[in-house]
Design an enzyme around this catalytic site. Sequence first.
Site, PDB file in Angstrom:
ATOM      1  N   SER A  16       0.823  -1.211   0.000  1.00 28.32           N
ATOM      2  CA  SER A  16       0.000   0.000   0.000  1.00 28.32           C
ATOM      3  C   SER A  16       0.856   1.260   0.000  1.00 28.32           C
ATOM      4  O   SER A  16       1.997   1.263   0.464  1.00 28.32           O
ATOM      5  CB  SER A  16      -0.911   0.031   1.232  1.00 28.32           C
ATOM      6  OG  SER A  16      -1.799  -1.054   1.228  1.00 28.32           O
TER       7      SER A  16
HETATM    8  N1  SAH Z   1      -0.978  -4.518   3.968  1.00 27.98           N
HETATM    9  C1  SAH Z   1      -0.397  -4.957   2.746  1.00 27.98           C
HETATM   10  C2  SAH Z   1      -1.353  -4.688   1.596  1.00 27.98           C
HETATM   11  C3  SAH Z   1      -1.303  -5.769   0.593  1.00 27.98           C
HETATM   12  S1  SAH Z   1      -2.492  -5.648  -0.680  1.00 27.98           S
HETATM   13  C4  SAH Z   1       0.933  -4.307   2.480  1.00 27.98           C
HETATM   14  O1  SAH Z   1       1.148  -3.182   2.957  1.00 27.98           O
HETATM   15  O2  SAH Z   1       1.759  -4.890   1.811  1.00 27.98           O
HETATM   16  C5  SAH Z   1      -3.852  -6.550  -0.003  1.00 27.98           C
HETATM   17  C6  SAH Z   1      -3.597  -7.963   0.383  1.00 27.98           C
HETATM   18  O3  SAH Z   1      -4.851  -8.536   0.752  1.00 27.98           O
HETATM   19  C7  SAH Z   1      -3.028  -8.840  -0.727  1.00 27.98           C
HETATM   20  O4  SAH Z   1      -1.851  -9.440  -0.294  1.00 27.98           O
HETATM   21  C8  SAH Z   1      -4.148  -9.871  -0.984  1.00 27.98           C
HETATM   22  O5  SAH Z   1      -3.662 -11.147  -1.344  1.00 27.98           O
HETATM   23  C9  SAH Z   1      -4.844  -9.900   0.364  1.00 27.98           C
HETATM   24  N2  SAH Z   1      -6.217 -10.402   0.332  1.00 27.98           N
HETATM   25  C10 SAH Z   1      -7.154 -10.236  -0.644  1.00 27.98           C
HETATM   26  N3  SAH Z   1      -8.296 -10.853  -0.301  1.00 27.98           N
HETATM   27  C11 SAH Z   1      -8.077 -11.413   0.930  1.00 27.98           C
HETATM   28  C12 SAH Z   1      -8.884 -12.210   1.816  1.00 27.98           C
HETATM   29  N4  SAH Z   1     -10.132 -12.535   1.540  1.00 27.98           N
HETATM   30  N5  SAH Z   1      -8.327 -12.619   2.980  1.00 27.98           N
HETATM   31  C13 SAH Z   1      -7.052 -12.296   3.304  1.00 27.98           C
HETATM   32  N6  SAH Z   1      -6.241 -11.554   2.500  1.00 27.98           N
HETATM   33  C14 SAH Z   1      -6.755 -11.128   1.327  1.00 27.98           C
END
Ligand code: SAH
Length: 213
Positions: free
Chosen positions: A64
Amino acid sequence: MKDTFRHQGKRQHLVEILKEKGITDKKVLTAINKIPRHFFMDSSFEDHAYQDKAFPIAADQTISQPYTVAFQSELLEVEKGDEILEIGTGSGYQTAVLCELGAKVYSIERQQELYKKTKLFLSKLGYRPKYLTFGDGYKGLPLYKPFDKAIVTAGAPYVPNPLLAQLKIGGRLVIPVGTDSQVMTLFIRKSAKEFEKKEFGEFRFVPLLEDKN
Ligand code: SAH
């Protein structure tokens, strides 16, 4: 990878940008100033790590934008010792911010590749979230409820009920809601059945997907 003076200087500059954009929580700014964001990214993006932008990580996901991480962290009003549920571990950067704020973090990731990679990586960096798991964040973590706070770091087409149900009274859920773009939404649990809802403008996230991969 190394955290050089050059990286530290760029990080300080990023913190100044976040302040200009309206982030005021000193503890959040200190955490961002401390965490080497370039460690969380592919080395080919290293030079861009301290721009206020989201970047690709593994499994077609993104780390993010720092402003988004800071904004969500500020809305959570993290207190030391808070039990926090995080949905979407991703690169682990938001997890690290929550750990720096003194929270006990329980985080769910639905991409197995990312879950495995990030688990290993966070422990190498010395971060000790309470529990990292591979699974579907829509369900929350009923075995570990109730939580003081919950944060969703992917765009949710709707607000999953279990996430509200697993909050303590007085607890807070920060969740971006929407499909094409998302409205940052805060829920505060007032009683068993009552939730206060506040909205904080548009953001863009990768989608919160149902069921595990
Ligand atoms: N907080 C992270 C953001 C990653 S993007 C960072 O700063 O790197 C969002 C993440 O949510 C992705 O890795 C994606 O695989 C995950 N995601 C999407 N749907 C999800 C679900 N139902 N349960 C858990 N994780 C999920």
